[in-house]
Design a protein around this motif. Structure first.
Motif, PDB file in Angstrom:
ATOM      1  N   GLU A 143       0.828  -1.208   0.000  1.00 39.20           N
ATOM      2  CA  GLU A 143       0.000   0.000   0.000  1.00 39.20           C
ATOM      3  C   GLU A 143       0.869   1.267   0.000  1.00 39.20           C
ATOM      4  O   GLU A 143       0.556   2.249  -0.688  1.00 39.20           O
ATOM      5  CB  GLU A 143      -0.938  -0.017   1.207  1.00 39.20           C
ATOM      6  N   LYS A 144       1.943   1.206   0.768  1.00 38.26           N
ATOM      7  CA  LYS A 144       2.873   2.353   0.807  1.00 38.26           C
ATOM      8  C   LYS A 144       3.495   2.578  -0.565  1.00 38.26           C
ATOM      9  O   LYS A 144       3.629   3.719  -1.028  1.00 38.26           O
ATOM     10  CB  LYS A 144       3.966   2.115   1.841  1.00 38.26           C
ATOM     11  N   GLN A 145       3.907   1.505  -1.206  1.00 33.80           N
ATOM     12  CA  GLN A 145       4.518   1.623  -2.541  1.00 33.80           C
ATOM     13  C   GLN A 145       3.528   2.195  -3.552  1.00 33.80           C
ATOM     14  O   GLN A 145       3.910   2.975  -4.430  1.00 33.80           O
ATOM     15  CB  GLN A 145       5.021   0.253  -2.994  1.00 33.80           C
ATOM     16  N   ALA A 146       2.245   1.827  -3.422  1.00 32.86           N
ATOM     17  CA  ALA A 146       1.233   2.306  -4.364  1.00 32.86           C
ATOM     18  C   ALA A 146       0.953   3.798  -4.200  1.00 32.86           C
ATOM     19  O   ALA A 146       0.633   4.487  -5.174  1.00 32.86           O
ATOM     20  CB  ALA A 146      -0.059   1.509  -4.180  1.00 32.86           C
ATOM     21  N   THR A 147       1.075   4.296  -2.982  1.00 33.78           N
ATOM     22  CA  THR A 147       0.761   5.711  -2.728  1.00 33.78           C
ATOM     23  C   THR A 147       1.991   6.621  -2.770  1.00 33.78           C
ATOM     24  O   THR A 147       1.857   7.840  -2.767  1.00 33.78           O
ATOM     25  CB  THR A 147       0.093   5.885  -1.351  1.00 33.78           C
ATOM     26  N   PHE A 148       3.178   6.029  -2.862  1.00 28.52           N
ATOM     27  CA  PHE A 148       4.395   6.844  -2.805  1.00 28.52           C
ATOM     28  C   PHE A 148       4.512   7.829  -3.965  1.00 28.52           C
ATOM     29  O   PHE A 148       5.001   8.951  -3.763  1.00 28.52           O
ATOM     30  CB  PHE A 148       5.641   5.959  -2.728  1.00 28.52           C
ATOM     31  N   PRO A 149       4.104   7.499  -5.194  1.00 26.30           N
ATOM     32  CA  PRO A 149       4.166   8.506  -6.266  1.00 26.30           C
ATOM     33  C   PRO A 149       3.432   9.798  -5.930  1.00 26.30           C
ATOM     34  O   PRO A 149       3.868  10.883  -6.312  1.00 26.30           O
ATOM     35  CB  PRO A 149       3.536   7.781  -7.457  1.00 26.30           C
ATOM     36  N   ALA A 150       2.311   9.692  -5.203  1.00 24.25           N
ATOM     37  CA  ALA A 150       1.597  10.909  -4.792  1.00 24.25           C
ATOM     38  C   ALA A 150       2.432  11.723  -3.814  1.00 24.25           C
ATOM     39  O   ALA A 150       2.403  12.963  -3.839  1.00 24.25           O
ATOM     40  CB  ALA A 150       0.246  10.546  -4.170  1.00 24.25           C
ATOM     41  N   ILE A 151       3.168  11.047  -2.939  1.00 20.67           N
ATOM     42  CA  ILE A 151       4.053  11.737  -2.006  1.00 20.67           C
ATOM     43  C   ILE A 151       5.144  12.477  -2.778  1.00 20.67           C
ATOM     44  O   ILE A 151       5.501  13.614  -2.446  1.00 20.67           O
ATOM     45  CB  ILE A 151       4.687  10.735  -1.022  1.00 20.67           C
ATOM     46  N   GLU A 152       5.681  11.830  -3.815  1.00 22.61           N
ATOM     47  CA  GLU A 152       6.715  12.464  -4.636  1.00 22.61           C
ATOM     48  C   GLU A 152       6.156  13.698  -5.347  1.00 22.61           C
ATOM     49  O   GLU A 152       6.817  14.743  -5.429  1.00 22.61           O
ATOM     50  CB  GLU A 152       7.255  11.460  -5.660  1.00 22.61           C
ATOM     51  N   TRP A 153       4.934  13.565  -5.875  1.00 24.91           N
ATOM     52  CA  TRP A 153       4.314  14.717  -6.528  1.00 24.91           C
ATOM     53  C   TRP A 153       4.170  15.882  -5.557  1.00 24.91           C
ATOM     54  O   TRP A 153       4.502  17.022  -5.872  1.00 24.91           O
ATOM     55  CB  TRP A 153       2.940  14.322  -7.090  1.00 24.91           C
ATOM     56  N   ASN A 154       3.646  15.589  -4.365  1.00 24.33           N
ATOM     57  CA  ASN A 154       3.428  16.647  -3.379  1.00 24.33           C
ATOM     58  C   ASN A 154       4.728  17.296  -2.935  1.00 24.33           C
ATOM     59  O   ASN A 154       4.758  18.482  -2.601  1.00 24.33           O
ATOM     60  CB  ASN A 154       2.686  16.092  -2.162  1.00 24.33           C
ATOM     61  N   LEU A 155       5.807  16.525  -2.923  1.00 29.86           N
ATOM     62  CA  LEU A 155       7.111  17.093  -2.592  1.00 29.86           C
ATOM     63  C   LEU A 155       7.435  18.254  -3.513  1.00 29.86           C
ATOM     64  O   LEU A 155       7.966  19.280  -3.076  1.00 29.86           O
ATOM     65  CB  LEU A 155       8.194  16.007  -2.726  1.00 29.86           C
ATOM     66  N   VAL A 156       7.089  18.124  -4.782  1.00 31.43           N
ATOM     67  CA  VAL A 156       7.440  19.151  -5.766  1.00 31.43           C
ATOM     68  C   VAL A 156       6.384  20.246  -5.851  1.00 31.43           C
ATOM     69  O   VAL A 156       6.716  21.442  -5.811  1.00 31.43           O
ATOM     70  CB  VAL A 156       7.640  18.515  -7.158  1.00 31.43           C
ATOM     71  N   LEU A 203       9.038  16.076 -14.552  1.00 28.92           N
ATOM     72  CA  LEU A 203       7.662  15.603 -14.673  1.00 28.92           C
ATOM     73  C   LEU A 203       7.601  14.160 -15.159  1.00 28.92           C
ATOM     74  O   LEU A 203       6.665  13.424 -14.814  1.00 28.92           O
ATOM     75  CB  LEU A 203       6.872  16.504 -15.627  1.00 28.92           C
ATOM     76  N   SER A 204       8.591  13.736 -15.954  1.00 25.05           N
ATOM     77  CA  SER A 204       8.596  12.354 -16.451  1.00 25.05           C
ATOM     78  C   SER A 204       8.771  11.344 -15.324  1.00 25.05           C
ATOM     79  O   SER A 204       8.472  10.154 -15.503  1.00 25.05           O
ATOM     80  CB  SER A 204       9.701  12.177 -17.488  1.00 25.05           C
ATOM     81  N   LEU A 205       9.235  11.785 -14.162  1.00 22.31           N
ATOM     82  CA  LEU A 205       9.437  10.899 -13.009  1.00 22.31           C
ATOM     83  C   LEU A 205       8.247  10.914 -12.054  1.00 22.31           C
ATOM     84  O   LEU A 205       8.244  10.164 -11.072  1.00 22.31           O
ATOM     85  CB  LEU A 205      10.702  11.319 -12.247  1.00 22.31           C
ATOM     86  N   LEU A 206       7.267  11.755 -12.337  1.00 23.72           N
ATOM     87  CA  LEU A 206       6.136  11.941 -11.430  1.00 23.72           C
ATOM     88  C   LEU A 206       4.852  11.397 -12.044  1.00 23.72           C
ATOM     89  O   LEU A 206       4.754  11.257 -13.265  1.00 23.72           O
ATOM     90  CB  LEU A 206       5.962  13.426 -11.117  1.00 23.72           C
ATOM     91  N   PRO A 207       3.853  11.111 -11.216  1.00 19.53           N
ATOM     92  CA  PRO A 207       2.553  10.705 -11.760  1.00 19.53           C
ATOM     93  C   PRO A 207       1.881  11.896 -12.435  1.00 19.53           C
ATOM     94  O   PRO A 207       2.358  13.035 -12.331  1.00 19.53           O
ATOM     95  CB  PRO A 207       1.779  10.261 -10.515  1.00 19.53           C
ATOM     96  N   ALA A 208       0.793  11.644 -13.116  1.00 17.55           N
ATOM     97  CA  ALA A 208       0.020  12.729 -13.718  1.00 17.55           C
ATOM     98  C   ALA A 208      -0.495  13.661 -12.629  1.00 17.55           C
ATOM     99  O   ALA A 208      -0.677  13.254 -11.474  1.00 17.55           O
ATOM    100  CB  ALA A 208      -1.143  12.159 -14.525  1.00 17.55           C
TER     101      ALA A 208
END
Length: 373
Positions: free
Chosen positions: A157-170, A312-317
């Motif tokens: 579950e953590k792995q699935a939600t981590f891209p959102a954490i990365e997006w929010n970081l930026v 942006l290529s490293l982040l989710p939409a």
């Protein structure tokens, strides 16, 4: 005549992009803030270029009509990032995994509950390292099988939600939002330090995101230092604002000259002094001041857009359509509503009209030698 620049999209199911429109008094005030009293400042020579053309030709200055993309509010650019299974982690017997137990305890402390996006990013990234370590240390014995099964579920579950954490970081932190707000200011003629500092921060983030471990130079302290560098200036916002105002300036100049040419040829003319005065405006303001400034803005815009697109290529939409549209406007030169597309069209329009005048007066080589677009 080139199309009017309106940063919006068709009506219907899409979300309209909000723009800032500046009436004439606000534009004058903005240019004063930009340093119009300083004859070397962009605010001065852009405004003076139009004033001189208007004075020589007797054509009124067009009303300002330009738009810049507006950064969506936080609720439209951030992913909701609820804590996954923190209570479940608390309920597990993690005495055999002290680092993980300590991390969970910190998250539930008063400081842990007030994490900034950058701190939350490193906390979650640390968990993605500590949970597998705990699973390995517990092993697959009958005594620990239930605990390890729950940890494995939490890890997924953590792995699935981590891209959102990365997006929010930026995009959910205050540093980047400050960078993207120009406050109506143009880039200075000497902005190399801010340009390089912004590039360093963007490229640091591009290296940080794929890095799996939390170790130097990818630590919370290093990240905070780069984010502070981002917050220390408004380079990105000023770059976008400058591109839009340059486009407006070139359009106004071209429209004034076009209206004058419709009255009749400048060369040959009954008043040879008019042609000489027009050429002096072209030489003193466009060729010697605006053109080098324009070339630098265009070059830096290409470099920065490439940097942002790599990140942006490293982040989710983006989480919402309005944020996706905003990012397209500031990064995609082929988006017809973007300041970059509009600037390119303005350069072509401006060059075409000046070429007609200079050709009439036998000065066309002056444009060809100094026009880099």
């Amino acid at each position: 005549m080139k199309a009017s620049k309106i940063a919006s999209l068709p009506e219907g199911p899409v979300i309209r992009i909000t723009v800032n429109r500046l009436p004439i008094l606000i534009l004058v005030f903005t240019l004063n803030l930009s340093g119009c009293s300083d004859h070397t400042s962009p605010g001065y020579f852009l405004a003076e270029y139009i004033r001189r053309l208007s004075r020589v030709t007797g054509i009124d200055i067009p009303e300002p009509d330009f738009a810049i993309p507006k950064l969506p509010p936080l609720r439209q650019r951030a992913y909701p990032a609820p804590d996954i299974r923190i209570k479940a982690l608390e309920a597990l017997d993690l005495l055999k995994c002290p680092p993980l137990s300590q991390a969970v305890a910190y998250r539930n402390s008063s400081l842990g509950k007030q994490m900034l996006p950058s701190q939350h990013y490193f906390y979650e990234k640390t968990l993605l390292s500590l949970i597998p370590q705990c699973i390995d240390s517990l092993g697959q014995t009958d005594q620990n099988r239930e605990v390890t099964a729950k940890l494995q579920q939490i890890l997924r579950e953590k792995q699935a939600t981590f891209p959102a954490i990365e997006w929010n970081l930026v995009f959910a932190n205050t540093e980047v939002s400050k960078q993207l707000n120009s406050q109506g200011r143009l880039l200075s003629t000497n902005d190399q330090a801010n340009f390089q500092g912004t590039r360093e921060a963007l490229n640091y983030l591009t290296r940080l995101l794929p890095h799996q471990l939390v170790e130097p130079p990818y630590t919370s302290t290093d990240l905070e230092n780069h984010l502070q560098q981002v917050a220390a200036n408004r380079y990105l916002g000023e770059l976008i604002y400058t591109a839009a105002l340059l486009s407006q300036t070139l359009d106004n100049a071209a429209n004034i000259l076009q209206l004058r040419l419709k009255k009749g040829p400048v060369c040959p003319a009954a008043d040879p002094a008019e042609a000489e005065r027009l050429y002096n405006v072209f030489r003193l303001f466009y060729r010697e001041k605006i053109q080098p400034y324009l070339a630098r803005v265009d070059q830096q815009g290409i470099i920065i857009r490439n940097d942002i697109n790599r990140l942006l290529s490293l982040l989710p939409a983006a989480p919402q359509e309005e944020m996706r549209r905003y990012l397209s406007l500031i990064t995609q030169a082929l988006n017809i509503n973007s300041p970059w597309y509009q600037l390119e069209q303005s350069i072509k329009h401006h060059t075409t009209i000046w070429a007609e005048f200079l050709d009439q007066c036998g000065k066309a080589p002056a444009l060809q030698m100094n026009q880099s677009h």
